[in-house]
Design a protein around this motif. Structure first.
Motif, mmCIF file in Angstrom:
data_model
loop_
_atom_site.group_PDB
_atom_site.id
_atom_site.type_symbol
_atom_site.label_atom_id
_atom_site.label_comp_id
_atom_site.label_asym_id
_atom_site.label_seq_id
_atom_site.Cartn_x
_atom_site.Cartn_y
_atom_site.Cartn_z
ATOM 1 N N SER A 1 4.050 -4.192 19.487
ATOM 2 C CA SER A 1 3.082 -4.369 20.567
ATOM 3 C C SER A 1 2.842 -5.841 20.902
ATOM 4 C CB SER A 1 1.756 -3.694 20.196
ATOM 5 O OG SER A 1 1.343 -4.065 18.894
ATOM 6 N N ALA A 2 3.263 -6.742 20.038
ATOM 7 C CA ALA A 2 3.093 -8.173 20.284
ATOM 8 C C ALA A 2 4.387 -8.830 20.755
ATOM 9 C CB ALA A 2 2.591 -8.870 19.012
ATOM 10 N N GLN B 1 -6.480 -5.850 26.554
ATOM 11 C CA GLN B 1 -5.300 -6.394 25.892
ATOM 12 C C GLN B 1 -4.627 -7.392 26.837
ATOM 13 O OE1 GLN B 1 -2.659 -3.130 25.126
ATOM 14 N NE2 GLN B 1 -2.517 -2.530 27.248
ATOM 15 N N ASP B 2 -3.328 -7.578 26.661
ATOM 16 C CA ASP B 2 -2.559 -8.544 27.429
ATOM 17 C C ASP B 2 -2.821 -8.379 28.930
ATOM 18 O OD1 ASP B 2 -0.485 -10.086 28.603
ATOM 19 O OD2 ASP B 2 0.697 -9.881 26.776
ATOM 20 N N TYR C 1 4.083 -10.705 24.143
ATOM 21 C CA TYR C 1 3.333 -11.945 23.946
ATOM 22 C C TYR C 1 4.216 -13.007 23.282
ATOM 23 C CZ TYR C 1 0.104 -15.282 21.878
ATOM 24 O OH TYR C 1 -0.519 -16.448 21.490
ATOM 25 N N ALA D 1 -1.351 -7.200 17.970
ATOM 26 C CA ALA D 1 -1.773 -7.243 19.373
ATOM 27 C C ALA D 1 -3.225 -6.859 19.595
ATOM 28 C CB ALA D 1 -0.867 -6.350 20.211
ATOM 29 N N LEU E 1 -5.897 -11.624 20.460
ATOM 30 C CA LEU E 1 -4.639 -12.308 20.751
ATOM 31 C C LEU E 1 -4.758 -13.150 22.019
ATOM 32 C CD1 LEU E 1 -1.812 -12.445 19.458
ATOM 33 C CD2 LEU E 1 -1.062 -10.755 21.132
ATOM 34 N N TRP F 1 6.495 -1.025 24.901
ATOM 35 C CA TRP F 1 6.547 -2.363 24.303
ATOM 36 C C TRP F 1 7.972 -2.920 24.309
ATOM 37 C CZ3 TRP F 1 1.883 -3.768 24.495
ATOM 38 C CH2 TRP F 1 0.825 -2.976 24.049
#
Length: 342
Positions: free
Chosen positions: A92-93, A142-143, A96, A65, A69, A120
């Motif tokens: 953490s991904a 981040q996201d 996504y 992440a 990303l 997460w």
């Protein structure tokens, strides 16, 4: 030769990072492992995955992440390629991945933090009041989903209910109890492992003692979940071609220091006016671009470069950003990897 700028203090701290990490988290790792012993029967040893079939062929894709990303969006290339190899994601991904319709063959978790990592997985007990006490997610690069943290949490809870059941998770015994509880609640298939805290061959080794207590294998995860995913692909699953996405170990040049992971720790250590001494700028010759990093991520990078000397796999950094490059790493676009191994 790698070009560095600034970060004089970071380079001085680098040899001390192992001891500093133990001083800060060591007892928490052990305390969490003791609690998780009561949950051991809810999963099995990660050794069981050696005989499992995860993805076709001998290749794997790691999705972590890092800040690349959202810039590179590897899920779209992955889905469009028809890739059938293994997909290994950091916890953490997960948001996504699930949001883009990618269900990893294996999720990995390592961090012992008592309240952050469960986010997460979706935190059923998250409140606006709790968010006001910790800006860790809100301020990072981040996201974008975390711009509205309560809505992001609701989305993760929904996606975990939809996709979580049966998803394999490599659960470090260092994980916090809320993380383990969420994995159990959502029906994930838990595979336990111990982080390699110290050299198991040393007298009075804490790693060896932990192995004797719970019987689970010890794995050198390089101190972070992105590296841990790569180790699982290489040493556990025997994949011989491993692509890394979202493994930056750094931030894009121009990112405000406030948007970095350890910003508050850095300010507490040296003060706002001295942050340049704690952040190292590194030139990536493959991209002819500069990135910057902190002592922790620089330490992770150095550990990875040491570990790759013992790896059996060929490693392809398809992050298309960041500072992870050097001997043993093929720096290549993700599309090229997928074209070769789809």
């Amino acid at each position: 030769m790698t070009e560095f700028k600034n970060g004089e203090l970071a380079l001085k701290l680098l040899p001390k990072m192992g001891d500093m990490t133990w001083d800060r988290f060591g007892q928490l790792w052990l305390d969490n492992a003791a609690v998780n012993a009561t949950f051991a029967e809810r999963g099995q040893s990660i050794a069981a995955l050696r005989a499992a079939h995860l993805g076709d062929g001998k290749s794997a894709v790691v999705i972590a992440a890092g800040p690349s990303l959202k810039r590179r969006d590897p899920a779209q290339a992955l889905l469009g390629s028809g890739y059938k190899g293994a997909v290994i994601a950091s916890e953490s991904a997960m948001l996504y991945c699930f949001r883009n319709g990618v269900v990893p063959d294996l999720v990995v978790t390592l961090d012992p933090h008592p309240s952050r990592v469960v986010r997460w997985f979706g935190d059923p007990n998250l409140t606006v009041e709790k968010l006001a006490e910790d800006d860790y997610f809100a301020r990072q690069d981040q996201d974008d989903a975390f711009a509205d943290e309560m809505r992001a949490n609701e989305q993760i809870l929904e996606l975990m209910s939809k996709y979580g059941k049966g998803v394999r998770i490599a659960m470090s015994t260092s994980a916090s109890e809320p993380v383990v509880q969420r994995a159990i609640e959502t029906g994930m298939s838990i595979y336990w492992w111990n982080p390699m805290i110290d050299d198991p061959d040393l007298p009075d080794s804490k790693t060896e003692a932990l192995q004797k207590e719970n019987g689970f294998p010890a794995i050198n995860a390089g101190g972070n979940v992105g590296t841990a995913c790569w180790v699982m692909a290489d040493a556990l699953l025997g994949k011989r071609h491993v692509a890394l996405t979202g493994v930056d170990f750094s931030y894009y040049d121009g990112t405000p220091y406030r948007n970095t992971q350890y910003y508050h720790d850095a300010v507490n250590l040296v003060g706002e006016e001295n942050l340049d001494s704690l952040f190292v700028r590194i030139h990536n010759p493959h991209l002819d671009s500069w990135f910057f990093t902190d002592p922790a991520y620089l330490w992770y990078r150095e550990a990875f470069l040491e570990m790759i000397e013992e790896a059996e796999c060929e490693t392809y950094n398809c992050t298309e950003g960041g500072i992870l490059f050097g001997n043993g790493i093929t720096f290549t676009p993700f599309a090229e990897f997928l074209k070769r191994f789809r």
